[in-house]
Design a protein around this motif. Structure first.
Motif, PDB file in Angstrom:
ATOM      1  N   LEU A 123      10.649   2.155   2.791  1.00 26.11           N
ATOM      2  CA  LEU A 123       9.139   2.312   3.408  1.00 26.11           C
ATOM      3  C   LEU A 123       8.909   0.904   4.113  1.00 26.11           C
ATOM      4  O   LEU A 123       9.562  -0.245   3.685  1.00 26.11           O
ATOM      5  CB  LEU A 123       8.101   2.280   2.192  1.00 26.11           C
ATOM      6  CG  LEU A 123       8.180   3.779   1.449  1.00 26.11           C
ATOM      7  CD1 LEU A 123       7.381   3.838   0.458  1.00 26.11           C
ATOM      8  CD2 LEU A 123       7.763   5.004   2.848  1.00 26.11           C
TER       9      LEU A 123
ATOM     10  N   LYS B 202      -0.912  -5.810   5.926  1.00 27.10           N
ATOM     11  CA  LYS B 202      -2.147  -5.922   5.974  1.00 27.10           C
ATOM     12  C   LYS B 202      -2.775  -6.179   4.243  1.00 27.10           C
ATOM     13  O   LYS B 202      -2.244  -5.503   3.493  1.00 27.10           O
ATOM     14  CB  LYS B 202      -3.115  -4.910   6.643  1.00 27.10           C
ATOM     15  CG  LYS B 202      -3.162  -3.454   6.175  1.00 27.10           C
ATOM     16  CD  LYS B 202      -4.127  -2.647   6.663  1.00 27.10           C
ATOM     17  CE  LYS B 202      -3.966  -1.371   6.135  1.00 27.10           C
ATOM     18  NZ  LYS B 202      -4.499  -1.331   4.850  1.00 27.10           N
TER      19      LYS B 202
ATOM     20  N   ALA C 109      -9.629   3.161  -2.980  1.00 24.20           N
ATOM     21  CA  ALA C 109      -9.020   2.060  -2.758  1.00 24.20           C
ATOM     22  C   ALA C 109      -7.180   2.434  -2.794  1.00 24.20           C
ATOM     23  O   ALA C 109      -6.531   2.122  -1.846  1.00 24.20           O
ATOM     24  CB  ALA C 109      -8.815   0.961  -3.634  1.00 24.20           C
TER      25      ALA C 109
ATOM     26  N   ASN D 230      -6.240   4.359   0.388  1.00 28.33           N
ATOM     27  CA  ASN D 230      -6.231   3.913   1.733  1.00 28.33           C
ATOM     28  C   ASN D 230      -5.054   2.592   1.661  1.00 28.33           C
ATOM     29  O   ASN D 230      -4.969   1.774   2.486  1.00 28.33           O
ATOM     30  CB  ASN D 230      -7.489   3.070   1.814  1.00 28.33           C
ATOM     31  CG  ASN D 230      -8.780   3.829   2.008  1.00 28.33           C
ATOM     32  OD1 ASN D 230      -8.384   4.889   2.662  1.00 28.33           O
ATOM     33  ND2 ASN D 230      -9.994   3.160   1.677  1.00 28.33           N
TER      34      ASN D 230
ATOM     35  N   PRO E 286      -1.363   1.073   1.850  1.00 21.54           N
ATOM     36  CA  PRO E 286      -0.166   1.189   2.547  1.00 21.54           C
ATOM     37  C   PRO E 286       1.011   1.825   1.474  1.00 21.54           C
ATOM     38  O   PRO E 286       0.880   1.957   0.303  1.00 21.54           O
ATOM     39  CB  PRO E 286       0.377  -0.309   2.754  1.00 21.54           C
ATOM     40  CG  PRO E 286      -0.306  -1.343   1.972  1.00 21.54           C
ATOM     41  CD  PRO E 286      -1.584  -0.502   1.452  1.00 21.54           C
ATOM     42  N   PRO E 287       1.888   2.621   2.550  1.00 23.77           N
ATOM     43  CA  PRO E 287       2.624   3.505   1.534  1.00 23.77           C
ATOM     44  C   PRO E 287       3.695   2.837   0.263  1.00 23.77           C
ATOM     45  O   PRO E 287       3.674   3.423  -0.744  1.00 23.77           O
ATOM     46  CB  PRO E 287       3.747   3.936   2.427  1.00 23.77           C
ATOM     47  CG  PRO E 287       3.394   3.297   3.603  1.00 23.77           C
ATOM     48  CD  PRO E 287       2.004   2.626   3.669  1.00 23.77           C
TER      49      PRO E 287
ATOM     50  N   LYS F 253     -13.533  -4.390  -6.428  1.00 30.84           N
ATOM     51  CA  LYS F 253     -13.844  -3.206  -5.713  1.00 30.84           C
ATOM     52  C   LYS F 253     -15.228  -2.714  -5.919  1.00 30.84           C
ATOM     53  O   LYS F 253     -15.379  -1.697  -5.257  1.00 30.84           O
ATOM     54  CB  LYS F 253     -12.884  -1.964  -6.308  1.00 30.84           C
ATOM     55  CG  LYS F 253     -11.337  -2.535  -6.379  1.00 30.84           C
ATOM     56  CD  LYS F 253     -10.778  -1.717  -5.249  1.00 30.84           C
ATOM     57  CE  LYS F 253      -9.436  -1.663  -5.385  1.00 30.84           C
ATOM     58  NZ  LYS F 253      -8.567  -2.891  -5.009  1.00 30.84           N
TER      59      LYS F 253
END
Lengths: 418, 107, 728
Positions: free
Chosen positions: A406, A411, B10, B13, B15-16, C281
């Protein structure tokens, strides 16, 4: 008398002596100042006919018991007389030393003759002898002491039947030694007292030495090394069949046992070692033999049902009766306890009148080794956990290449900090 | 409950790679819970196998959590000396050690 | 060569010299006496190492020792810490593979000095992490020479502490590194070094508690961040799992109270980390409500579970050995064996100075500096200092755990001092004003201190930085301070050397004393007696003695013993105590039951050796009284409140087997004057022995060996038989 003794000695010298493992060098020490000296002679005749190498001697000229640091004789018969002391060869300490080295001793006394050295020695054996002049008296018997069959020890003495006994010295068992036992007890109605103290008046005030069947007319003791000591209190008894058997017992011809070939091994493989494991199946065997004096050889002792093996560490964990597997060989099988430590295979066979058998072998029982416990894959419970682990490992192996495949993270992931 | 929904969001959203880590962590938690319940029901014999299996889940979970934190670019200030690649290598090394120890322990 | 390389070279040279000094200062006992294993416990370790090297590792792990604790035996493979023996064996094997076939005994004797050099190096690394290289070098010097450490690691002192302190410093170094970097690999290395430590010493519990305590304090200070989480959780998971692989430790980390703090902090960290994660969060208000309820509930449940499990017995309460650190009176009342060991007595003030010299007053200074600087690793130092001081005050043998922190703190303080006073006008050019004196004398190498004149600013912040910026202009004050402290350092080295040489280098097996003309007189009675046992008794003879000598008998005489220094079975020891304390009639069945062939007693009356069995006799009585209070009573051995051994001794005392064996035939010698108790026995007081025969008495009557008489052939009681023999 002296001629007959000389003759006896000559006869001995001309005889061919057969060597026997239990020793047949017999010394008969006679104090001819007493009137029971013929007893010594008749006994020595009977033992000569049984193959013993008999030496008869006077008290004053008695040969030493030791020569060049070893015992010179195997059996000693002491027939006392009027002489007070027994000479420096036969003090209490010498008698005990002789006994401790394996020599057998028979001491005769009578109502008239009871030397102090013999009394000292017998006291150490746990038999207290009455002083000179102590005789048994039975007012309800016909003036003589009748000895009946309830007095005898089984299988050591086989002759049963009454015998009349005159002028017998008295003894009693003090209990200071646990190996002393009586051969012939006095009848219930008899008592023994010191007639030298009896001057005719106030005979009722003399305290008896012993009364009732606590008194003994003949007693014996066996040491832990197998040596035997016997005391016979009257010459009548000594020359009767009882006396014959008592003497045979004392001179190691009856009731002599030995234990050989003691071995312990694993029951399954037959492997013997000093290190076993807990819960192992063990097998123990011993050979018991009895001396057959007629054939002059050791024969297997058959039919014993009371020989016990103790498997002990401080206290016995097992006490098992040995079973006869083949003539004379007694074995038993058992499973070692679940306790590790140093255990002893102990046979401690003590029967009054028979040679004591003692055998102690120490082995180590070790606990299970690391890999002798049940392995995880054999325990069904642990399959769950094993599968848990394997799934984790597999998941890990899948995870790594997927992660590398992957794209890297560039970010920020929210405001998270986990 | 808002907490729960915001956490799930969360995750969606992320990343993989993060998602992968999260999935693995959830799997480990489930595995640990299963083993623990099994132990409570059936009893804790053999104890070393239970400990081994359970600790494997806990240990792997912790290593993953460490990896997750170290890989998050937000935490770069904290982990100045540990680059994400280094973090991954450390993770592999730690996991291998963990598996070896647990394997020895279970047997 | 530029400055950087010169400094590096200098540091290496200094470290090598420090290691050399550490090794050399521990060799006095080998020089003065010979290469022999000292004292008691090392003999067992030596015997175990010999077994390992001759039988291999598998046999060693499963070793069931049938020559100790007769007849119970001891599962030695599962009840010792194998790290020391395995390491020695590895060293021995490797040396023989490279062509230096060193005897296993020499490997064991020289093991501790060799590892002390390594400890000094680890202290250097540790100090570097805390402040800078100067602090590290100073810490290395101090730890290499400090008597608190050399006392347990001289040549011949082959005990677990020899390797344990090295591993302690290593583990701590890895921990600090892991904490600073937040790296899993350093934490894994810490866990592996912790595993090695668990395999080596029972005092690993100290590490098990100090690291969680450190993390806990950090949490309380509000200093939670991911690096703490990463480092601690990795260490705990891997380290605890690894420590359970040692058979002796087994399931203790889950079962005993001493390990619960680590588990508790682990759980707490998970909670805190989770709360932290959630906070990012979620909105502020919700968060506060959530975290308060959630965390409080979980903590309450966990604490209740801990109490419940302890009350149910699933989690063992604090064991006696460690509980006595808290309640110092506990051991004296309940476990006399622990209280009777002289190493477990509280520390006296002089021994602090003796063991640490001037570091004892540098120690608070260093801690103060840590408190001022207070980065995460300095919190660790503060925690360690507090715990270490408390334990060192409770038990003498725990001075050893205090020594590393004192050395590090001392290193910090002196390096700070040097930062201030050792700056000599260096605006740009980095001319190192280096003072290095390297003198190697005959017996020891004196230590030297480096002066790092131009430090790099990378690790120095905060309080430490303020040192560097202090501007002292007067050269005279700088010179005065520097010379004074150089003098202190030199005194430290000479003091440590002196203390090591005079107090800590004697092998207790051989005693040295002085003749009236001043020449040395060696008392070698112990070895004489053990050698007699070895040569003159059958191989499977069982020897009974008090437990102090068990390991030595097993190691030197190679005979089976009944009890030894492991003291794992109190009842067995009490049985031996009862046999010694009671009269002969009571003692004889006990001796027969345990198949005892020989009895060994130590008697110091002729020499004035005060560590003999008659002085320890009251402990035997107390321990036996603990099990048989109706048969043995301590008060009966005192005559009007005094401990008498002459004609005024009580009947119980005079009839006890130990008294009879100690004083048998003693009135024939030296007029019966007992030099230790200061009392005199007249010939009419001479005891008679009925159940034992004297077999051997050593040259100075220090060790006496008696043979137990066999059962009487005639079946009499043994005393009666003995009386008859004496009369004829």
């Amino acid at each position: 008398m002296r001629l007959s003794i000389l003759g006896a000695t000559l006869a001995v010298l001309s005889r061919v002596v057969t060597a026997a493992p239990l020793g047949e060098r017999t010394l008969v020490v006679v104090d001819s100042t007493g009137d029971i000296a013929e007893v010594g002679e008749s006994i020595s005749e009977s033992f000569k006919s049984r193959g013993h190498e008999v030496t008869v001697s006077q008290l004053k000229s008695a040969p030493p018991l030791h020569s060049f640091g070893e015992r010179a004789f195997d059996n000693v018969l002491i027939v006392p007389g009027k002489t007070k002391g027994l000479g420096h060869n036969f003090g209490a300490k010498q008698i005990l030393d002789f006994f401790n080295e394996g020599g057998n001793i028979v001491a005769l006394t009578s109502g008239d003759f009871s030397p102090a050295a013999l009394r000292d020695a017998a006291a150490q054996f746990g038999i207290s002898l009455g002083p000179k002049g102590t005789v048994f008296v039975d007012h309800f018997g016909s003036g003589k002491i009748g000895v009946d069959e309830s007095s005898f020890r089984d299988s050591i003495l086989t002759f049963t039947g009454p015998v009349s006994v005159n002028n017998s010295g008295a003894g009693l068992l003090t209990g200071t030694s646990k190996y002393a036992f009586p051969f012939v007890r006095a009848p219930v109605t008899a008592y023994a007292y010191n007639r030298l103290l009896d001057d005719g008046e106030d005979s009722g005030q003399i305290a008896p030495f012993v009364a009732g069947s606590r008194g003994v007319l003949a007693a014996g003791s066996q040491g832990r090394n197998g040596a035997r000591f016997a005391w016979i209190g009257s010459s009548d008894l000594a020359t009767s069949s009882y006396g014959d058997e008592i003497l045979q017992w004392a001179f190691q011809e009856r009731g002599v046992l030995r234990i050989r070939d003691v071995k312990h091994e694993l029951a399954e493989t037959g492997e013997s070692s000093l290190l076993y494991r807990i819960n192992d199946k063990l097998k123990f065997c011993a050979q018991i033999e009895e001396w057959d004096s007629e054939k002059s050889e050791w024969a297997p002792r058959q039919g014993a049902t009371d020989i016990q093996l103790e498997f002990k560490m401080l206290d016995p964990y097992y006490r098992l009766t040995l079973k006869e597997q083949s003539p004379g060989q007694y074995c038993t099988e058992f499973q070692a306890p679940d306790q590790y430590g140093m255990f002893t295979f102990l046979i401690d066979y003590q029967r009054l009148g028979k040679t004591f058998l003692h055998s102690a072998n120490v082995v180590t029982l070790r606990p299970n080794a690391n890999d002798e416990w049940a392995r995880s894959w054999t325990i069904t419970n642990s399959w769950v956990y094993l599968s848990g682990l394997t799934t984790i490992v597999f998941a890990f192996l899948i995870f790594v290449p997927m992660y590398l495949a992957l794209p890297p993270i560039t970010k920020p992931v929210g405001k998270a900090e986990k | 409950m808002d907490v729960f929904t915001s956490l799930v969001n969360a995750h969606k959203n992320a990343p993989p790679r993060m998602k992968l880590i999260d999935i693995f962590m959830v799997f480990l938690v489930l595995s640990g819970v299963v083993q623990f319940i099994f132990c409570l029901l059936v009893g804790n014999f053999p104890f070393n196998a239970f400990l081994g299996g359970f600790s494997a889940t806990v240990g792997q979970f912790v290593l993953l959590a460490a990896l997750r934190t170290q890989v998050n670019p937000e935490n770069k200030e904290e982990f100045r000396k540990v680059s994400p690649e280094r973090a991954f290598c450390d993770f592999v090394f730690g996991s291998l050690v963990l598996h070896f120890i647990v394997y020895h322990f279970i047997n | 060569m530029d400055v950087q390389n010169a400094q590096k070279l200098l540091r290496i040279a200094i470290l090598v010299l420090v290691a050399g000094a550490a090794v050399l200062s521990r060799l006095y006992s080998v020089v003065n006496f010979e290469s022999i294993i000292h004292e008691f416990d090392p003999w067992f370790n030596f015997r175990a190492t010999r077994y390992l090297s001759s039988h291999g590792f598998d046999s060693f792990l499963n070793w069931f020792d049938n020559r100790t604790w007769y007849p119970l035996g001891r599962v030695t493979g599962g009840t010792l810490y194998p790290g020391l023996m395995v390491t020695s064996n590895v060293v021995h094997t490797m040396l023989s593979k490279i062509g230096i076939p060193l005897d296993i005994r020499n490997v064991c004797v020289l093991f501790a000095p060799a590892f002390s050099g390594l400890t000094a190096y680890m202290a250097y690394l540790f100090g570097c992490e805390l402040k800078d290289e100067t602090a590290g070098l100073l810490a290395a010097i101090f730890l290499g020479m400090a008597p608190g450490y050399t006392s347990r690691s001289v040549a011949g002192s082959y005990d677990n502490e020899a390797i344990a302190i090295t591993l302690l410093m290593t583990t701590f170094y890895f921990w600090i590194k892991a904490l600073k970097l937040g790296s899993v690999s350093w934490a894994a290395a810490c866990a592996l070094s912790y595993f090695y430590m668990v395999s080596a010493w029972g005092g690993y519990v100290f590490i098990t508690n100090i690291i969680p305590l450190h993390v806990f304090v950090l949490l309380l200070m509000g200093r939670f961040h991911s690096r703490v989480y990463v480092a601690y959780c990795t260490w705990y998971a891997l380290g605890t799992l690894a420590s359970m692989q040692i058979p002796f430790v087994g399931f203790l980390p889950i079962r005993s109270s001493e390990h619960m703090s680590a588990l508790g902090v682990f759980g707490l960290l998970q909670l805190v980390a989770f709360a932290d994660y959630v906070r990012a969060k979620v909105l502020e208000r919700q968060f506060r409500l959530f975290v308060v309820s959630f965390v409080v509930i979980v903590v309450a449940i966990a604490f209740a579970a801990l109490l419940g499990l302890t009350w149910l017995g699933v989690i063992a309460p604090w064991t006696g050995r460690f509980y006595s650190l808290w309640d110092t009176e506990y051991a004296r009342i309940h476990i006399p064996i622990i209280a009777s060991v002289s190493e477990h007595q509280p520390t006296a003030w002089p021994s602090f100075f003796n063991d640490l010299s001037f570091l004892i007053w540098l120690f608070p200074v260093g801690i103060y500096i840590c408190i001022q600087e207070l980065r995460d690793e300095h919190v660790f130092l503060v925690v360690y200092a507090v715990l270490g001081s408390y334990f060192a005050g409770v038990m003498v043998r725990l001075m050893l755990t205090l020594t590393p922190i004192v050395c590090v703190a001392g290193g910090l303080s002196i390096s700070s001092l040097l930062d201030v006073y050792n700056q000599w006008n260096v605006p740009v050019s980095k001319a190192p004003a280096v003072e290095t004196n390297a003198k190697v004398s005959k017996k020891a190498a004196k230590a030297k201190e480096p002066a790092d004149a131009a430090p790099e600013p990378k690790e120095v912040q905060g309080f430490f930085a303020s040192f560097k910026s202090a501007n002292i202009t007067s050269s005279i004050s700088k010179v005065v301070v520097l010379v004074t402290f150089f003098g202190y350092l030199a005194m430290f080295v000479s003091h440590s050397n002196f203390v090591t040489q005079s107090s800590y280098s004697s092998p207790s097996v051989v005693l040295a004393s002085n003749m009236p003309d001043g020449s040395q007189f060696l008392i070698d009675d112990f070895r004489e007696a053990y050698y007699w046992l070895r040569m003159n008794t059958p191989e499977d003879a069982k020897v009974m003695s008090w437990w102090d000598y068990g390991y030595q008998i097993g190691g030197m005489a190679d005979r089976t013993t009944l009890v030894d220094n492991n003291t794992w079975n109190n009842t067995h020891i009490a049985t031996v105590g009862k046999a010694m304390a009671c009269d002969e009639e009571t003692a004889y069945p006990i001796l027969r039951q345990h198949d005892v062939d020989y009895i060994l007693v130590v008697f110091g009356g002729l020499l004035g050796f005060s560590g003999d069995d008659i002085n320890k006799f009251l402990w035997m009585v107390r321990i036996a009284e603990g099990i048989w209070p109706e048969e043995v009573s301590e008060g009966r051995y005192f005559a009007r409140g005094q401990y008498r051994v002459d004609s005024e001794a009580t009947e119980t005392m005079k009839n006890s087997l130990m008294y009879k064996m100690s004083y048998y035939r003693f009135p024939e010698v030296n007029n019966g004057a007992d030099r230790v108790r200061g009392q005199r026995l007249s010939p009419s007081d001479a005891p008679t022995l009925n159940i034992v025969d004297e077999a051997f008495t050593s040259q100075n009557w220090l060790v006496r060996i008696y043979k137990v008489k066999d059962l009487d052939n005639l079946g009499r009681q043994v005393p009666a038989a003995a009386a008859f023999d004496r009369a004829h």
